[in-house]
Design a protein around this motif. Structure first.
Motif, short mmCIF file in Angstrom:
data_model
loop_
_atom_site.label_atom_id
_atom_site.label_comp_id
_atom_site.label_asym_id
_atom_site.label_seq_id
_atom_site.Cartn_x
_atom_site.Cartn_y
_atom_site.Cartn_z
N LYS A 156 25.07 15.83 26.00
CA LYS A 156 23.71 15.16 26.24
C LYS A 156 22.76 15.48 25.18
CE LYS A 156 22.01 18.78 28.99
NZ LYS A 156 21.20 19.24 30.27
N PRO A 157 21.55 14.69 25.18
CA PRO A 157 20.41 15.03 24.27
C PRO A 157 19.97 16.25 24.62
CG PRO A 157 20.09 12.78 25.14
CD PRO A 157 21.19 13.50 25.81
N ASN A 158 19.76 17.07 23.51
CA ASN A 158 19.07 18.59 23.59
C ASN A 158 19.87 19.47 24.70
OD1 ASN A 158 16.82 17.83 22.01
ND2 ASN A 158 15.90 17.09 23.59
N PRO A 159 21.03 19.76 24.34
CA PRO A 159 21.98 20.60 25.27
C PRO A 159 21.57 21.94 25.07
CG PRO A 159 22.94 20.05 23.16
CD PRO A 159 21.91 19.19 23.15
N ASP A 160 21.82 22.52 26.38
CA ASP A 160 21.22 23.78 26.56
C ASP A 160 22.19 25.12 25.83
OD1 ASP A 160 19.30 22.92 28.03
OD2 ASP A 160 20.14 23.50 29.96
N PHE A 161 23.33 24.78 25.69
CA PHE A 161 24.31 25.63 25.21
C PHE A 161 24.92 24.99 23.67
CE2 PHE A 161 28.79 26.57 24.62
CZ PHE A 161 28.76 27.94 24.43
N CYS A 162 25.32 25.87 22.88
CA CYS A 162 25.91 25.37 21.56
C CYS A 162 26.39 26.79 21.05
CB CYS A 162 25.04 24.77 20.70
SG CYS A 162 25.70 23.54 19.60
N ALA A 163 27.61 26.29 20.17
CA ALA A 163 28.21 27.51 19.57
C ALA A 163 28.54 27.20 17.90
CB ALA A 163 29.65 27.90 20.28
N VAL A 164 28.58 28.10 17.38
CA VAL A 164 29.11 28.11 15.81
C VAL A 164 30.28 28.83 15.68
CG1 VAL A 164 28.42 28.53 13.41
CG2 VAL A 164 27.12 27.40 14.76
N ALA A 165 31.38 28.48 15.04
CA ALA A 165 32.39 29.13 14.49
C ALA A 165 32.37 29.21 12.96
CB ALA A 165 33.76 28.62 15.06
N ILE A 166 32.50 30.61 12.52
CA ILE A 166 32.42 30.89 10.99
C ILE A 166 33.93 31.30 10.62
CG2 ILE A 166 31.04 31.97 9.44
CD1 ILE A 166 28.97 32.58 11.98
N GLY A 167 34.09 30.94 9.59
CA GLY A 167 35.54 31.36 8.91
C GLY A 167 35.17 32.75 8.10
#
Length: 211
Positions: A156-167
């Protein structure tokens, strides 16, 4: 289940997806995230990188993940990211690695850092198992030379949760999660916020490596 419990469980579920696991829980809370197949999508003996994951051409020493994820952000970085300097809450995901969560109880903002040290697939586990399950998945420009992807289970627009995976290396990765405060919910895109937190984590890890 309140908003903060949900996003914490989703964060853990995304990490478990990367490892190809289905039966783990975060803090005893069942995850609402989509469940993957019972087996990893790739052979356990396959050497990373695979599944389209980029090679980590400028890896950090594996020793940077030898401590607690609660050390991955300085008190100053914690305060900038969630508005208060608060101690992190350590935990461990069996078969995955250690994690740490910071929560601003006044605003309900939350962030987490997980060291994915098992089973040794690095970002390849995310590409093989998390990517097919996430409606939001986007490769980011390298974060201080390290490959990274941003993902969310909510398109959805402007999600409340997000994540980043970094190698960190081809075999090791770090997941950084952000859950917005209730005041920012629906007004700010968490997927534009979490890369900034991920950059802070990489800064701290590079300082630990002496680079």
């Amino acid at each position: 289940m309140d908003h903060r419990t949900v996003v914490t469980a989703v964060a853990a579920a995304a990490i478990l997806l990367a490892a190809g696991c289905t039966d783990q829980k975060a803090g005893g809370t069942p995850s609402p995230a989509p469940q993957p197949s019972a087996s990893p999508s790739v052979p356990a003996t396959q050497k990373p990188p695979f599944a389209g994951a980029p090679k980590v051409t400028n890896p950090l020493p594996s020793s940077v993940l030898s401590g607690s994820p609660c050390e991955a952000l300085t008190p100053q970085q914690v305060q900038v990211n969630i508005g208060v300097s608060v101690a992190g809450k350590p935990d461990n995901l069996p078969g995955i690695g250690p994690q740490c969560t910071w929560t601003n109880k006044q605003t309900s903002a939350q962030m987490g850092v997980s060291f994915t040290t098992e089973p040794g697939d690095g970002l390849s586990g995310d590409y093989a198992n998390t990517r097919p399950k996430m409606p939001v998945w986007k490769e980011l420009p390298p974060i201080q030379g390290l490959p990274a992807v941003v993902y969310s289970d909510n398109s959805k627009p402007n999600p409340d949760f997000c994540a980043v995976a970094i190698g960190i290396t081809d075999a090791l990765s770090v997941d950084v999660t952000v859950a917005l405060s209730l005041q920012k919910s629906g007004k700010v895109d968490a997927c534009t916020v979490v890369p900034l937190t991920a950059n802070d984590v990489v800064t701290t890890l590079k300082q630990k490596a002496g680079s």
